[in-house]
Every structure is written in structure tokens, then in C-alpha cells.
Enzyme design. Structure first.
Site, PDB file in Angstrom:
ATOM      1  N   CYS A   1     -14.593  -4.969   3.370  1.00 38.89           N
ATOM      2  CA  CYS A   1     -13.553  -5.024   2.340  1.00 38.89           C
ATOM      3  C   CYS A   1     -12.347  -5.739   2.925  1.00 38.89           C
ATOM      4  O   CYS A   1     -12.191  -5.805   4.131  1.00 38.89           O
ATOM      5  CB  CYS A   1     -13.103  -3.624   1.935  1.00 38.89           C
ATOM      6  SG  CYS A   1     -14.405  -2.568   1.337  1.00 38.89           S
TER       7      CYS A   1
ATOM      8  N   HIS B   1       0.818  -1.214   0.000  1.00 34.27           N
ATOM      9  CA  HIS B   1       0.000   0.000   0.000  1.00 34.27           C
ATOM     10  C   HIS B   1       0.857   1.272   0.000  1.00 34.27           C
ATOM     11  O   HIS B   1       0.418   2.315  -0.462  1.00 34.27           O
ATOM     12  CB  HIS B   1      -0.975  -0.011   1.179  1.00 34.27           C
ATOM     13  CG  HIS B   1      -2.101  -0.960   0.978  1.00 34.27           C
ATOM     14  ND1 HIS B   1      -2.079  -2.245   1.455  1.00 34.27           N
ATOM     15  CD2 HIS B   1      -3.268  -0.826   0.315  1.00 34.27           C
ATOM     16  CE1 HIS B   1      -3.202  -2.857   1.113  1.00 34.27           C
ATOM     17  NE2 HIS B   1      -3.949  -2.019   0.414  1.00 34.27           N
TER      18      HIS B   1
ATOM     19  N   HIS C   1      -2.660  -5.340  -6.462  1.00 35.91           N
ATOM     20  CA  HIS C   1      -2.935  -6.528  -5.667  1.00 35.91           C
ATOM     21  C   HIS C   1      -4.421  -6.890  -5.728  1.00 35.91           C
ATOM     22  O   HIS C   1      -5.246  -6.103  -6.164  1.00 35.91           O
ATOM     23  CB  HIS C   1      -2.480  -6.338  -4.220  1.00 35.91           C
ATOM     24  CG  HIS C   1      -3.110  -5.175  -3.527  1.00 35.91           C
ATOM     25  ND1 HIS C   1      -2.711  -3.866  -3.739  1.00 35.91           N
ATOM     26  CD2 HIS C   1      -4.110  -5.105  -2.623  1.00 35.91           C
ATOM     27  CE1 HIS C   1      -3.436  -3.055  -2.998  1.00 35.91           C
ATOM     28  NE2 HIS C   1      -4.313  -3.784  -2.314  1.00 35.91           N
TER      29      HIS C   1
ATOM     30  N   GLU D   1      -5.895  -1.789  -6.864  1.00 37.43           N
ATOM     31  CA  GLU D   1      -6.532  -3.085  -6.632  1.00 37.43           C
ATOM     32  C   GLU D   1      -7.368  -3.582  -7.796  1.00 37.43           C
ATOM     33  O   GLU D   1      -7.923  -2.801  -8.563  1.00 37.43           O
ATOM     34  CB  GLU D   1      -7.473  -2.990  -5.419  1.00 37.43           C
ATOM     35  CG  GLU D   1      -6.791  -2.739  -4.129  1.00 37.43           C
ATOM     36  CD  GLU D   1      -7.730  -2.790  -2.944  1.00 37.43           C
ATOM     37  OE1 GLU D   1      -7.242  -3.074  -1.842  1.00 37.43           O
ATOM     38  OE2 GLU D   1      -8.943  -2.543  -3.100  1.00 37.43           O
TER      39      GLU D   1
ATOM     40  N   GLU E   1      -4.126   2.701  -2.857  1.00 40.43           N
ATOM     41  CA  GLU E   1      -4.878   1.490  -3.199  1.00 40.43           C
ATOM     42  C   GLU E   1      -4.767   1.311  -4.705  1.00 40.43           C
ATOM     43  O   GLU E   1      -5.138   2.199  -5.470  1.00 40.43           O
ATOM     44  CB  GLU E   1      -6.352   1.620  -2.804  1.00 40.43           C
ATOM     45  CG  GLU E   1      -6.619   1.450  -1.339  1.00 40.43           C
ATOM     46  CD  GLU E   1      -6.501   0.027  -0.830  1.00 40.43           C
ATOM     47  OE1 GLU E   1      -5.866  -0.827  -1.485  1.00 40.43           O
ATOM     48  OE2 GLU E   1      -7.041  -0.232   0.249  1.00 40.43           O
TER      49      GLU E   1
ATOM     50  N   GLU F   1     -15.290  -8.723  10.873  1.00 38.81           N
ATOM     51  CA  GLU F   1     -15.540  -7.290  11.005  1.00 38.81           C
ATOM     52  C   GLU F   1     -16.917  -6.966  11.567  1.00 38.81           C
ATOM     53  O   GLU F   1     -17.033  -6.120  12.455  1.00 38.81           O
ATOM     54  CB  GLU F   1     -15.373  -6.585   9.652  1.00 38.81           C
ATOM     55  CG  GLU F   1     -13.941  -6.493   9.203  1.00 38.81           C
ATOM     56  CD  GLU F   1     -13.758  -5.630   7.967  1.00 38.81           C
ATOM     57  OE1 GLU F   1     -14.690  -4.877   7.590  1.00 38.81           O
ATOM     58  OE2 GLU F   1     -12.674  -5.711   7.373  1.00 38.81           O
TER      59      GLU F   1
ATOM     60  N   HIS G   1      -8.526  -8.290   1.835  1.00 32.79           N
ATOM     61  CA  HIS G   1      -7.601  -8.928   0.908  1.00 32.79           C
ATOM     62  C   HIS G   1      -7.522 -10.421   1.211  1.00 32.79           C
ATOM     63  O   HIS G   1      -7.402 -10.793   2.377  1.00 32.79           O
ATOM     64  CB  HIS G   1      -6.195  -8.344   1.079  1.00 32.79           C
ATOM     65  CG  HIS G   1      -6.150  -6.866   0.969  1.00 32.79           C
ATOM     66  ND1 HIS G   1      -6.307  -6.033   2.054  1.00 32.79           N
ATOM     67  CD2 HIS G   1      -5.991  -6.068  -0.108  1.00 32.79           C
ATOM     68  CE1 HIS G   1      -6.229  -4.777   1.644  1.00 32.79           C
ATOM     69  NE2 HIS G   1      -6.042  -4.766   0.343  1.00 32.79           N
TER      70      HIS G   1
END
Length: 182
Positions: A68, A27, A33, A115, A113, A88, A70
């Protein structure tokens, strides 16, 4: 696993994995990614949005979509999405893959970001159970009201949510309408 040591999957523009990398470094350097974003709706068609915890390493206190994150190296993206939704906001919701997106955003704390997120959709009647390390508040809102508020106050919202509403509002509404009723 703490953000400090978490690994993410670097990909090329065709979403082919290249190697793993440290989440913070990725980041900071703005390397491409893989990620995911989840939109959870209730029976009234309202979307669950979350206010990121004040201690998050970027976009702290901003409103974002339901969840959100990864996928970890070796972890399927759908498995990662379900894992993070539970971690979360305490929801175990059947998720359906909708589509992929692509964006770059320059964030606070010198983070970038870059992505290819997989977007997942689900519906629930359950009440969220917030993890205070991740989320400080949630609310249910229609996509139309959300789009209007994002347009009026974009700095209150995470960059990726602004992107989704600008680039994919019709797809978000379509997936909301396609989900099985509760």
C-alpha cells in the site's frame, strides 16, 4: 524519501486533486487523499500479504495486503504502485488497475486514514525480497482463509485490508481469476 517529509495528494470526493500536503499532518487531521493498494497472487491463486514493520508510524506489526502507499505529487498512481511494490517487497510485477474504493479508518497513534485508494492486481512466481524498514514478514494465503482469519482476529490486520475484504471480496476474487496465468 522518509515518511517524515513525504508529500501526498489531497483530493475532493470526486478524486480531483486539490493540493499537496505533508503525509504526517494529513493522517493526523484525517484529510481526504489519494492512495493505492496492491494485491499480488501466485500461480495457486494465493494472495501475498505482508506484516508491517514494527517501526511503521501506524498499524505497526499488523498484516496488510501485498503493498500500500501514496503517489507523490506529480507521480502517476500506477507508477507509484510499481515503485512501492519494489521498495517494500522487492517485486517487479506487471500491475493491472482494478477499481477505486473509499474508506475512513481511525488508527493507532491518533492517525486517521481517509482515502480514495486505487486497487491494482498482479501475479508472480518470484520470491519477495523484504525491505526490513517496511515489512517484517510475508505469507501466501487464499482470500477465503484470509477473510475467515480477518473476521476472527480483526485486530491483527490493517484497517484497509479489513475494509477491502468486507466491501470488495467479490471484486478481489474476480480480479484474482482474471489475471493471466504464469
Amino acid at each position: 524519501m522518509s515518511d517524515e517529509f513525504e508529500q501526498v495528494i489531497l483530493v475532493d470526493e470526486a478524486d480531483r486533486p486539490l493540493r499537496d500536503g505533508d503525509k504526517w499532518a494529513i493522517h493526523t487531521d484525517g484529510l481526504l487523499h489519494r492512495a493505492f493498494s496492491i494485491f499480488v497472487f501466485n500461480a495457486a491463486g494465493e494472495c501475498l500479504i505482508q506484516q508491517r514493520a514494527a517501526g511503521k508510524y501506524h498499524s505497526a506489526g499488523k498484516w496488510a495486503n501485498s503493498c500500500c502507499g501514496h503517489p507523490r505529487p506529480g507521480e502517476a498512481t500506477d507508477v507509484a504502485a510499481a515503485r512501492r511494490l519494489e521498495e517494500e517487497v522487492g517485486l517487479c510485477v506487471p500491475l493491472t488497475f482494478g477499481f477505486k474504493s473509499r474508506y475512513v479508518a481511525y488508527l493507532d497513534n491518533d492517525m486517521i486514514e481517509n482515502e480514495i485508494p486505487y486497487l491494482y492486481f498482479g501475479r508472480t512466481a518470484d520470491r519477495p525480497q523484504l525491505n526490513p524498514d517496511e515489512v517484517q514478514a510475508v505469507r501466501w494465503v487464499t482470500l477465503g482463509a484470509l477473510a475467515r482469519d480477518v473476521s476472527a482476529s480483526p485486530d491483527s490486520y490493517a484497517a484497509w485490508l479489513c475494509h477491502y475484504l468486507k466491501a470488495h471480496q467479490a471484486e478481489l476474487e474476480s480480479w484474482r481469476d482474471r489475471l493471466s496465468p504464469l
